[in-house]
Design a protein around this motif. Structure first.
Motif, mmCIF file in Angstrom:
data_model
loop_
_atom_site.group_PDB
_atom_site.id
_atom_site.type_symbol
_atom_site.label_atom_id
_atom_site.label_comp_id
_atom_site.label_asym_id
_atom_site.label_seq_id
_atom_site.Cartn_x
_atom_site.Cartn_y
_atom_site.Cartn_z
ATOM 1 N N ASN A 5 -13.122 86.617 7.198
ATOM 2 C CA ASN A 5 -13.111 85.490 6.246
ATOM 3 C C ASN A 5 -11.925 84.579 6.515
ATOM 4 N N ALA A 6 -11.876 83.493 5.771
ATOM 5 C CA ALA A 6 -10.883 82.441 6.026
ATOM 6 C C ALA A 6 -9.458 82.970 5.898
ATOM 7 N N PHE A 9 -15.621 77.317 2.510
ATOM 8 C CA PHE A 9 -15.523 78.688 3.029
ATOM 9 C C PHE A 9 -15.966 79.638 1.926
ATOM 10 N N ASN A 10 -17.173 80.150 2.016
ATOM 11 C CA ASN A 10 -17.564 81.192 1.081
ATOM 12 C C ASN A 10 -16.818 82.465 1.464
ATOM 13 N N THR A 11 -16.230 83.112 0.476
ATOM 14 C CA THR A 11 -15.452 84.327 0.746
ATOM 15 C C THR A 11 -15.924 85.422 -0.199
ATOM 16 N N GLN A 13 -21.334 84.574 0.549
ATOM 17 C CA GLN A 13 -21.071 84.808 1.979
ATOM 18 C C GLN A 13 -22.069 85.831 2.504
ATOM 19 N N PHE A 49 -20.179 87.709 7.930
ATOM 20 C CA PHE A 49 -18.784 88.088 7.730
ATOM 21 C C PHE A 49 -17.967 87.875 8.999
ATOM 22 N N THR A 71 -15.590 84.502 9.903
ATOM 23 C CA THR A 71 -15.087 83.261 9.292
ATOM 24 C C THR A 71 -15.875 82.041 9.741
#
Ligand code: 5GP
Ligand code: ZN
Length: 115
Positions: free
Chosen positions: A52-53, A87-89, A95, A98, A100
């Motif tokens: 993720n971000a 950015f869906n986290t 999300q 998985f 980023t």
């Protein structure tokens, strides 16, 4: 982490799964979303796998910065000054992949807050 087994976006980065690439930089790749939600819908991903971000930012701040500048280049390249970078986290907010990725969306009115 550089690549993760069975990661869809690692396979796109490696060229093992085709995608319509619209921009490349040293640390990122940008390609069109397979299910576009706006006239411009491109995913900007780091070449190195992180989930993720925030994990990408922790692993390599320059890599994360390059996602933002690549997103601007993608939008500008298609004539858009204004765009949304999302950015869906976490699965709880949608999300599904998985690795980023920033969604670059433009070309239609965008509501706020997002749905
Ligand atoms: P998320 O829901 O994780 O934020 O976003 C994942 C995105 O990846 C979705 O918008 C989905 O349409 C896109 N996507 C899923 N599989 C593929 C694929 O095989 N190729 C491309 N180009 N996009 C994909
Ligand atoms: Zn990956």
């Amino acid at each position: 982490m550089t690549a993760a087994p069975d990661c869809l976006f690692c396979k796109i980065v490696a060229g093992e799964i085709p995608a319509e690439v619209v921009h490349e930089s040293a640390r990122t790749l940008a390609f069109r979303d397979i299910n576009p939600q706006a006239p411009l819908h491109v995913l900007v991903v780091p070449r190195d796998h992180e989930p993720n971000a925030a994990a990408s930012a922790e692993a390599d701040a320059a890599m994360f910065a390059e996602i933002a500048t690549s997103a601007r280049a993608v939008a500008a390249g298609e004539g858009y000054d204004d765009y949304r970078l999302v950015f869906n986290t976490g699965a709880g907010v949608g999300q599904t992949v998985f690795h980023t990725h920033g969604h670059v969306l433009a070309g239609r009115p965008m509501g706020w807050p997002p749905g």
